[in-house]
Design a protein around this motif. Sequence first.
Motif, mmCIF file in Angstrom:
data_model
loop_
_atom_site.group_PDB
_atom_site.id
_atom_site.type_symbol
_atom_site.label_atom_id
_atom_site.label_comp_id
_atom_site.label_asym_id
_atom_site.label_seq_id
_atom_site.Cartn_x
_atom_site.Cartn_y
_atom_site.Cartn_z
ATOM 1 N N VAL A 121 45.296 23.254 -20.964
ATOM 2 C CA VAL A 121 44.516 23.192 -19.727
ATOM 3 C C VAL A 121 44.156 24.614 -19.303
ATOM 4 C CG1 VAL A 121 44.451 22.409 -17.336
ATOM 5 C CG2 VAL A 121 45.772 21.120 -19.020
ATOM 6 N N SER A 122 42.853 24.871 -19.086
ATOM 7 C CA SER A 122 42.432 26.183 -18.586
ATOM 8 C C SER A 122 42.311 26.127 -17.064
ATOM 9 C CB SER A 122 41.096 26.599 -19.213
ATOM 10 O OG SER A 122 40.072 25.685 -18.859
ATOM 11 N N ILE A 127 40.089 21.071 -20.797
ATOM 12 C CA ILE A 127 41.281 20.421 -21.331
ATOM 13 C C ILE A 127 41.001 20.031 -22.775
ATOM 14 C CG2 ILE A 127 40.631 18.095 -20.566
ATOM 15 C CD1 ILE A 127 43.671 17.755 -19.816
ATOM 16 N N ALA A 128 42.018 20.213 -23.634
ATOM 17 C CA ALA A 128 41.848 19.908 -25.055
ATOM 18 C C ALA A 128 43.194 19.537 -25.649
ATOM 19 C CB ALA A 128 41.243 21.099 -25.801
ATOM 20 N N PHE A 129 43.158 18.767 -26.728
ATOM 21 C CA PHE A 129 44.356 18.306 -27.445
ATOM 22 C C PHE A 129 44.375 18.951 -28.820
ATOM 23 C CE2 PHE A 129 47.883 15.884 -28.525
ATOM 24 C CZ PHE A 129 47.666 15.024 -29.594
ATOM 25 N N THR A 146 50.562 11.842 -12.941
ATOM 26 C CA THR A 146 49.728 12.924 -12.426
ATOM 27 C C THR A 146 50.561 14.194 -12.453
ATOM 28 O OG1 THR A 146 48.449 11.430 -11.025
ATOM 29 C CG2 THR A 146 48.397 13.780 -10.474
ATOM 30 N N ILE A 147 50.055 15.203 -13.141
ATOM 31 C CA ILE A 147 50.836 16.413 -13.407
ATOM 32 C C ILE A 147 50.272 17.572 -12.597
ATOM 33 C CG2 ILE A 147 51.640 17.975 -15.203
ATOM 34 C CD1 ILE A 147 50.868 15.691 -17.201
ATOM 35 N N PRO A 148 51.067 18.181 -11.710
ATOM 36 C CA PRO A 148 50.600 19.388 -11.030
ATOM 37 C C PRO A 148 50.437 20.528 -12.034
ATOM 38 C CG PRO A 148 52.524 18.438 -9.950
ATOM 39 C CD PRO A 148 52.395 17.765 -11.266
ATOM 40 N N VAL A 149 49.333 21.247 -11.924
ATOM 41 C CA VAL A 149 49.115 22.397 -12.808
ATOM 42 C C VAL A 149 48.686 23.591 -11.956
ATOM 43 C CG1 VAL A 149 48.639 21.066 -14.910
ATOM 44 C CG2 VAL A 149 46.793 21.509 -13.287
ATOM 45 N N GLY A 150 48.028 24.554 -12.579
ATOM 46 C CA GLY A 150 47.625 25.752 -11.851
ATOM 47 C C GLY A 150 46.376 25.529 -11.020
#
Length: 662
Positions: free
Chosen positions: A153-154, A144-146, A134-138
């Motif tokens: 990640v928007s 989300i897209a690859f 689990t990654i903390p983001v903004g």
Amino acid sequence: MSKDVSNHLVNFESGVRRSLSRVLLLTAFTVVAVLVFFMDALAHPGVAQISRMDFPVGDTPIGVAFDGVNIWVVNARSNNVSVLRASDGYHVMTPTVGVLPYSIAFDGVNMWVTNYDSNSVTVLRASDGYNVMTIPVGTNPTGIAFDGTNIWVSHRREASVRVLGVSDGYLIMTLPVSAYPGLMAFGDANMWVAIEGDNGSAHTVSVFRTIDGYRVMTPTVGASPHDIAFDGVNMWVVNNWSNTVSVLRASDGYNIMTRSVGSFPWGIAFDGTNMWVTNYASNDVTVLRASDGALVQTVPVGTTPYGIAFDGANMWVANATSNTVSKLRISTDTTPPVITSIITGTLGTNGWYTSNVTISWSVNDPESGIVSSTGCGTTTLTADTAGSTLTCSATNGVGLSSSKSVTIKIDKTVPTISGSRTPAPNGNGWNNTDVTVNFTCSDALSGIDSCGPSPQVVNTEGAGQFRTGTAKDKAGNTASATVSNINIDKTKPTITIASPSANKEYTHTLMVNVAWTATDALSGIATESATLDGKPVMKGQPIDLFFLSLGSHTLVVNATDKAGNAKTASVSFTVKADVNSLSEALDRALALGWITKSGTADSLRSKLDAIKDAIARGQFNAAKSQLDAFLNELDAQKGKAINQQAYDLLKADALYLRSTLP
């Protein structure tokens, strides 16, 4: 559903967290899906019919993605993901994610889910749903897209896009965008980010070059763009507040056309021919032909459709208010047979197999069946090959054909490896410097992938050391070789001289044995030798000081170990004379025949006795007078009763003695 409430759900703010009014309450679902096959005439005559199956999922499904086998549905209010087998809708598992999950993307191995209220991204292993990390983001991650390399990640509240490393979630860069970014799509080497804005205020898409995050362009579209899809040439942008889709040329962002769709469009997906757009206020899906934007048909689905994904044969639509996902299939067979190769063997690396390989084929066409096929039997390859190509071709009941080819590379032969060392050992098998070991590898088919490690430096002392190298070919076969019997001794031997003693004074008439010990703790002593005043002497050899001159003498001992390390040690000692040694030397000279007349010897001895008495009484001047008389007699008898050897020795001792008297 009112436009205001729907907008809240689109923006994933208070409208998602409040209770949504349910337009359609589904009560017929228990554990399995209820099939709803409806064959009503569609809005556009002549268009193929659509079969639809609805499957129950969690609370408020909004995001959908396909992993090649299963459909993953994000349930916003359940804080989990429903995983359905795409072939039949069987519920596989329900992994838990963060709070208020929003959208989902597949990287080829894992599923990435944005958690809007947890400000995090959950990474689930697609094979079994295991929570990898689990990654903390903004703040408020949304889309989300690859991009084939990294995850994008928007962040709705933060007006930014983060780029994360796919292997460990490491933050690569953060890119600012306009307020309220929505969903994203990768196309033509760029990441396209929809800028929703607030209440339809935004009309742009931010386009970033994926290799470095450079903003390439910001094309204008309709009001509140939300989702984007790529058809291989153009980017299709869903304009939520305009009820339209903008078609932009991917190469330069040029607006090719704008097409109307249903009420409040949300999601979009491409099936290889057509674009499918979900309209959450009109509860349907608009299908547009990708080549010219023409309306193909409009398909009713569940209540409040949001996310949409294509599994290669079917479209899957998440119905947020129905808590279902709709599987849509065109009943007319317009697709050729599906051919899948089944390869059995040990797969090494770089596409090479390291065992016999069996190739079989799965040939399917559920709509019209298979009429004929060629090359689709089972084949086993047993020989090494740089590339053998096998092709299976099939034709279905409506005459559509397809073929599938696989190229098999087999390398079952291990590489060769040999080791060498420099410098070579000496004749005793030892080195006294560092030894460098190198390995040479070769492989005739797939080629060498790695060899070594090489060089390897052996710099520690010790016997029987070794170094091992491994050759790995590009197929993954390995072989090893060992360079052994590496003996290194860098330490010089130790020499201890026992006799004569260093700095000791010996009287002229003594005998001294030469004695030393040479040791080496590792390789052992190879040679040892000694010299006295430059002349060779043997260990244990007695040295008659009578034949040495008065003064300092040096014994030098040399030792070499089996590794070639040399050591030198030395001691210096002094030969002296006193009245007693002078008397003994006189007797020795007489015995050797150096003095031919005993009377002369007696006369000299009487003077020496007088010298001893004078010294004993402390009458040193008297002693010196007697020494002078002794010397005078030596001179007188030189060449007569005393030969040259006796003369030289006795005179030197007498002069030495006189010099030592006070």
